[in-house]
Design an enzyme around this catalytic site. Structure first.
Site: not given
Ligand SMILES: *Cc1c(COP(=O)(O)O)cnc(C)c1O
Length: 424
Positions: A239, A276-279, A315, A319, A347-348
């Site tokens: 996190g 548990e680092p990811g980012r 993303r 977010y 198309c959004e």
């Protein structure tokens, strides 16, 4: 710090010009820098210093085999959240003894796979899951090493879609129930209750929520031990936030600052820590390279329409995330800026990477880079609008390799089947 810098007027990944990758592989394409990946892991590990700690890369942030193997080579473990990720981590060479399995909805098949592989720990998120694991393990004639994921009920102060540690979130066992559930775990025949886990959210730019959660976890460890229960492992989750480069962004804490909080709160518990680092490891190690297809002048806005879309990088729309966008051709110093909306072809209306972004003017054919796309980028891609998954490239010094080839539209269509009544 990362290894995406301008050299001789062109943006490079380490010693490879991004134009060369666009030329060889086409765009859009994700480009990862091994040196950056390794640096982030190493800096994080060094910050933990003499703590008894195992760093398990959160594979969901970037699950490419090349990325996992690069980190495994440095001694990283893996935090997985599905049977698929478990397979990926094992295949990339992460020893089972360094794999922890998190997630709220583990199926029977996933639990069996984890127990067959003999992983370090299953992080349990509910009483029914605990009972299921115990029953499966007994049936298989093994003992399942488990930690209880507790929900410390602290607000991570991050985006609502990535906060996980408040009691109204679906994650973990409620703080107030944790003691009773741990005692139950200790009494079940198929499991060994070896510890606790907390993970309160992602992209935290403030250390206070970590501190609060870790203090609570430490208190709980003391309570459990006072009750005669064994606690050997404390998994303190991932996190830690990273800089994305937005002007109004709060400075991200350094790994050293984070490590100080860890030392002060749980450093003396006499437990093995799991992180548990990811980012933090993968985010700034990757970019999404894209080509400007059109520049469209509206009456109030100018749109740069690029060949990457929200299916490739979700993303910004999921977010409201900010990604810094820079041209591959270095703009002249002091060149006037313009205001652009950088949008994809889908198309959004949500297919927008940046609104009213002040940046150097662009022309059709220019290459742009969306920075900090190494985490939660390629892994969240879809084939919406029948757009093939884009390739991933890894750079090492002056070498690069395609670590996932571009999917073909034929591959996508070939997944469909006609029912017999529609066949010719
Ligand atoms: C997503 C997740 C992580 C990684 O979070 P980052 O913000 O990428 O560090 C770690 N642990 C668990 C349980 C997760 O769900």
């Amino acid at each position: 710090m990362d290894h995406f810098t301008y050299k001789s007027g062109r943006l490079h990944a380490e010693d490879v010009a991004l134009d060369a990758i666009a030329e060889a592989v086409g765009t859009p394409v994700y480009v990862y820098s091994s040196a950056t990946l390794m640096r982030h892991f190493t800096v994080f590990n060094i910050a933990l210093g003499d703590l008894d700690a195992l760093v398990c890369f959160a594979v969901k942030a970037n699950s490419n085999q090349a990325v996992i193997r690069t980190l495994a080579g440095l001694g990283a473990g893996a935090d997985v959240v599905s049977g698929g990720e478990l397979q990926r981590a094992l295949k990339a060479g992460v020893p089972a003894s360094k794999i922890v399995f998190s997630g709220v909805g583990k199926t029977e098949g996933e639990i069996r796979a984890a127990l067959s592989a003999g992983i370090k720990q299953i992080n349990v998120e509910s009483v029914p899951e605990l009972e299921r694991i115990s029953a499966i393990a007994e049936h298989m004639g093994v003992t399942a090493p488990v930690a209880l994921r507790v929900n410390p009920d602290v607000d991570a102060g991050t985006h609502e879609k990535i906060t996980t540690g408040r009691k109204e979130n679906k994650f973990g066992i409620e703080w107030t129930d944790a003691h009773a559930v741990y005692r139950k775990a200790a009494s079940l025949p198929g499991v060994k209750a070896q510890g606790l886990a907390v993970h309160i959210g992602s992209q935290l730019l403030d250390l206070k929520p970590f501190r609060d959660a870790y203090v609570r976890a430490g208190d709980l460890v003391a309570m459990l031990r006072a009750d005669g229960l064994d606690v050997e492992v404390l998994d303190i989750g991932g996190g830690l936030g990273i800089p994305y480069g937005a002007e109004d962004e709060t400075d991200a804490p350094t790994p050293q600052d984070y490590a100080r909080v860890i030392r002060e709160t749980v450093g003396n518990l006499g437990v093995q820590l799991v992180l548990e680092p990811g980012r933090m490891i993968a985010g700034n190690s990757g970019v999404l390279l894209t080509t400007v297809e059109y520049v469209k002048e509206g009456s109030t806005k100018t749109f740069a329409i690029v060949d990457a879309g929200m299916n490739d990088l979700i993303r910004p729309t999921l977010y409201s995330a900010y990604h810094h966008i820079v041209p591959v051709a270095e703009p002249a110093a002091g060149a006037p800026l313009t205001e652009l909306d950088v949008v994809g072809p889908i198309c959004e209306t949500g297919d927008t990477f940046a609104k009213n972004r002040r940046m150097a003017p662009v022309r059709a054919g220019d290459l742009l880079v969306l920075r900090t796309a190494g985490a939660y980028g390629a892994v969240q891609a879809s084939t919406y609008n029948t757009r093939a998954l884009v390739p991933e490239v890894m750079v090492m010094g002056d070498a690069f390799a395609v670590v996932r080839p571009r999917q073909s539209v034929d591959d996508i269509i070939a997944l469909d089947r006609l029912p017999h009544w529609l066949e010719d």
